[in-house]
Write an enzyme that holds these catalytic residues in place. Structure first.
Site, PDB file in Angstrom:
ATOM      1  N   THR A 165       3.119  -1.461  11.640  1.00  0.00           N
ATOM      2  CA  THR A 165       4.171  -2.482  11.685  1.00  0.00           C
ATOM      3  C   THR A 165       5.394  -2.056  10.875  1.00  0.00           C
ATOM      4  O   THR A 165       6.519  -2.060  11.391  1.00  0.00           O
ATOM      5  CB  THR A 165       3.624  -3.807  11.120  1.00  0.00           C
ATOM      6  OG1 THR A 165       2.474  -4.177  11.893  1.00  0.00           O
ATOM      7  CG2 THR A 165       4.653  -4.911  11.213  1.00  0.00           C
ATOM      8  N   GLU A 207      10.121  -1.573  -3.670  1.00  0.00           N
ATOM      9  CA  GLU A 207      10.612  -2.932  -3.401  1.00  0.00           C
ATOM     10  C   GLU A 207       9.818  -3.613  -2.292  1.00  0.00           C
ATOM     11  O   GLU A 207       9.534  -4.808  -2.349  1.00  0.00           O
ATOM     12  CB  GLU A 207      12.102  -2.875  -3.030  1.00  0.00           C
ATOM     13  CG  GLU A 207      12.764  -4.215  -2.776  1.00  0.00           C
ATOM     14  CD  GLU A 207      12.812  -5.094  -4.026  1.00  0.00           C
ATOM     15  OE1 GLU A 207      11.985  -6.010  -4.106  1.00  0.00           O
ATOM     16  OE2 GLU A 207      13.668  -4.864  -4.903  1.00  0.00           O
ATOM     17  N   GLY A 260      -0.912 -13.181  15.527  1.00  0.00           N
ATOM     18  CA  GLY A 260      -0.656 -11.885  14.894  1.00  0.00           C
ATOM     19  C   GLY A 260      -0.241 -11.980  13.436  1.00  0.00           C
ATOM     20  O   GLY A 260       0.153 -10.995  12.835  1.00  0.00           O
ATOM     21  N   GLU A 307      -4.822 -10.588   9.997  1.00  0.00           N
ATOM     22  CA  GLU A 307      -5.618  -9.455  10.446  1.00  0.00           C
ATOM     23  C   GLU A 307      -6.975  -9.941  10.965  1.00  0.00           C
ATOM     24  O   GLU A 307      -7.416 -11.043  10.652  1.00  0.00           O
ATOM     25  CB  GLU A 307      -5.886  -8.505   9.263  1.00  0.00           C
ATOM     26  CG  GLU A 307      -4.668  -8.060   8.505  1.00  0.00           C
ATOM     27  CD  GLU A 307      -3.855  -7.023   9.262  1.00  0.00           C
ATOM     28  OE1 GLU A 307      -4.426  -6.340  10.129  1.00  0.00           O
ATOM     29  OE2 GLU A 307      -2.654  -6.917   9.003  1.00  0.00           O
ATOM     30  N   LYS A 324       0.155  -8.033  -5.802  1.00  0.00           N
ATOM     31  CA  LYS A 324       1.594  -8.219  -6.012  1.00  0.00           C
ATOM     32  C   LYS A 324       1.869  -8.794  -7.398  1.00  0.00           C
ATOM     33  O   LYS A 324       2.828  -8.408  -8.071  1.00  0.00           O
ATOM     34  CB  LYS A 324       2.160  -9.120  -4.915  1.00  0.00           C
ATOM     35  CG  LYS A 324       2.120  -8.451  -3.537  1.00  0.00           C
ATOM     36  CD  LYS A 324       2.302  -9.462  -2.418  1.00  0.00           C
ATOM     37  CE  LYS A 324       2.296  -8.785  -1.054  1.00  0.00           C
ATOM     38  NZ  LYS A 324       2.187  -9.774   0.052  1.00  0.00           N
ATOM     39  N   GLY A 360       6.376  -8.575   7.956  1.00  0.00           N
ATOM     40  CA  GLY A 360       7.018  -8.357   9.241  1.00  0.00           C
ATOM     41  C   GLY A 360       7.702  -7.007   9.267  1.00  0.00           C
ATOM     42  O   GLY A 360       8.040  -6.441   8.218  1.00  0.00           O
TER      43      GLY A 360
END
Lengths: 434, 434
Positions: B18, B135, B193, B196, B211, B311
């Site tokens: 992706t 980033e 979508g 997963e 994160k 995304g």
């Protein structure tokens, strides 16, 4: 660098008002973390003030000198960088220009200067290979300059919408929360120190407009002439419209807006105006003296930033971010836009399209709504909502219309026709951001 | 730089899923603006894939080669920088380590690797004087790494609260909006979508936790051991709690939270958990697959960032921001934290204090509320709200309690006492963020 001592950055500070005082405080209180993150000491050598006799809230470190002679900052070979927070345009311009001539890096919070007379300063900074940074000049502590310049650099920006002036947002928030009229809310803001004695720059939209010009440069890579920007403030907003908007699910906010008009790369539709913002939109939730910016970009999508747009320490935080970049000697010429900046083609305001809110004070006679609807229909404007409801505390009954998307030009013509036919005692309209 | 051609940055891309596909698309679609802002061409020389036969959605430029041999990226002297978006830890670690040995700059989106095994990689990057930027690894298009590293560098951070996983936020949003149970909402997310086939990393909080570890490093300058972070996901959340919370004025969100505990510079209270967030708080308004982060800092004050957390193009936008910094050869060692990173002292979870929401399924018999209140009072917990109300679509009547601030330890003890005394059929509790 002028200074040969690689362990420290020697700075001069021009201006010891709110922001300058905040910087002095922050340099002292957070010296530990600044040195750790920066790898250098930041040493404040000299402060330029207008009046040497004036009492100050802050205590300068023992080594820091105070002067009222601009050249003692600009011409001192030991000073690496100058922070300009005196505001105003003439002296600040002279100071920055002369400082660049003497090889200083510049950090400024001066949106008015950069918006109206900034381009020659950026050109000189490039010519002299010096850094000219200005994060603090737009939206205080919100890192919006950095975001547009670096984080979104690979994006085409579609649009940006900002609440860019904390004073006017505070006044609007008070009008909304406490149902105050404009004059009372402004007086409260002045009493609390949120508004200047002369509030025109804030209330009439000029401060937002200066910031918008800087954002347009970064976002769209064009120079939009400040004198051509449509600017409308909040001075004439009535408490009734704020209340009616609220009942319809909107807050009225002073918005700086810019979008790519799409016909050419350089055509920009921009302006500063009060608008109705839907409660469902994060921008409507910006309260008090906060600022916020919403950006739509082709790759990153929708981004929203919210934070303190003014105040001593929030603005000093942004100044220090720039100073630390200077200390890292980071990319002197990364202004975020090309220096041969093309002029913006200005999308005609009359052709801009939006949904509108309109309020009329008219006699409640048979046929009035029919006549109004006729004037709107004649310009091709269709309505999404009509409301006529008694308002507590108001003797007259307002008629409120919400339109589907139409042009500013059609709205103006419809209003002229309604004026001629019905002579309403009052008729106002605002754009609606869905 | 390995490449002698100062007009271009030659890159290798590891991974064509992706994010890799998004990067290829963005490099092509926005080449004009990238070159204008960067001053260099970004040339994609070679792409590393796991399976050469797999069909791809994107079309590579004619000069770009595809390989399944890692060393054709890491060892190619012509390549300046490598983008690592393969995910997983073992191969990615080998790739980055070897690439640094060969003098490549690194841009990665790999939060798991950097959180669990990142420190030696940062150390090697510093030793080799190469850039290691990331980033894209936290919150997609939101420039939060940049903000903490540069914009807020002069601040002590008090706290940060984040919605850091778009999949789980999408599931929670669907449960809230459509009153779905967890399994149905997750299935919808998978069908669209957003999730997963194995959603555990997202749903059970591990992705948010990775994160959060990276944000803690930047915000507080300490290394918090991933294996010690309290992590709770959303798998066991019931539609009833989401609905009850909503009636009380809250949304349930999966929160990553970290704050300076205050006893020492290095003591951090942190965790990932579902919590009730007041509707009046911007974090409660984060819908669908969006991410958001709220920061409190001593100088900047309160800052809120909102944007797409995942995304193809939003993440590629963040990768490109890092690549442009590489192209500017910007400050190789500015990782945002010292490399001799002190270990975080972990504030004991039992001592953490919060307001709580508690729901019990109990028989509606006389004395039940008295007994529960007694168990709470015995631990010094006072209640702000008690609600017992029939819920549409649920046959049992839940008893809901909201507490004033108390400790996790006191809550656990009170729950044990209630369990022993009343044997409730169900008893759950969540922290409440006011």
């Amino acid at each position: 660098m002028a200074n040969d001592n690689a362990d420290s950055l020697i700075i001069g500070l021009a201006g010891l008002g709110t922001v300058g005082g905040g910087l002095v405080t922050l340099l002292q209180s957070n010296r530990d973390i600044i040195e750790r993150r920066c790898g250098k000491k930041i040493v404040l050598k000299r402060v330029l003030v207008h009046n040497l006799q004036k009492k100050r809230h802050v205590t300068l470190a023992s080594g820091t000198e105070v002067t009222d002679d601009l050249t003692r900052l600009t011409d001192d070979p030991e000073i690496d960088a100058i922070v300009e927070v005196i505001g105003g345009q003439t002296t600040a311009q002279t100071l920055i220009d002369r400082a660049l001539d003497h090889g200083k890096h510049i950090v400024t919070a001066n949106k008015a200067l950069l918006a109206e007379r900034g381009l020659p300063l950026f050109a000189k900074a490039k010519e002299k290979n010096r850094i000219l940074r200005y994060e603090a000049s737009v939206a205080g502590a919100i890192p919006i300059v950095q975001a547009l310049k670096d984080s979104l650099a690979s994006n085409h920006i579609h649009s940006l919408l900002g609440i860019l002036n904390g004073t006017s947002n505070y006044v609007l928030s008070q009008m909304t929360a406490d149902n105050l009229d404009f004059a009372t809310a402004l007086q409260q803001a002045q009493d609390k120190g949120y508004a200047e004695a002369d509030p025109s720059l804030d209330i009439d939209g000029f401060d937002s407009a200066h910031k918008l010009i800087l954002l347009i440069r970064l976002a769209f890579g064009v120079h939009y002439d400040f004198s051509k920007l449509p600017i409308q403030g909040i001075r004439n907003l009535s408490a009734m419209d704020i209340r009616l908007a609220n009942q319809l699910g909107y807050h009225i906010k002073l918005i700086g807006s810019a979008k790519a008009a799409g016909k050419s790369d350089h055509e920009i539709e921009a302006g500063v105006f009060p608008a109705l913002v839907s409660h469902s939109f994060l921008l409507a939730r910006v309260e008090g003296a906060f600022n916020a910016i919403h950006i739509k970009a082709d790759a990153a999508g929708s981004l929203f930033f919210h934070g303190r747009g003014a105040g001593d320490l929030p603005t000093a935080s942004a100044v220090l971010a720039d100073l630390l970049a200077v200390a890292r000697e980071e990319y002197p010429n990364n202004t975020g836009f090309a220096l041969d900046l093309p002029k913006a083609e200005i999308f005609p305001e009359a052709e801009s399209s939006s949904c509108y809110y309109m309020r009329l004070m008219v006699d409640d006679a048979p046929g009035v709504l029919r006549d109004i609807a006729g004037c709107m229909a004649a310009e091709g404007i269709s309505m999404s909502h009509v409301m006529q409801r008694t308002q507590d505390g108001f003797s007259e009954v307002p008629l409120v219309l919400m339109t589907h998307e139409t042009t500013e030009c059609a709205m103006q013509k419809a209003k002229q026709a309604i004026s001629a036919k019905l002579h309403p005692r009052e008729m106002v309209s605002f754009k609606v951001l869905a």
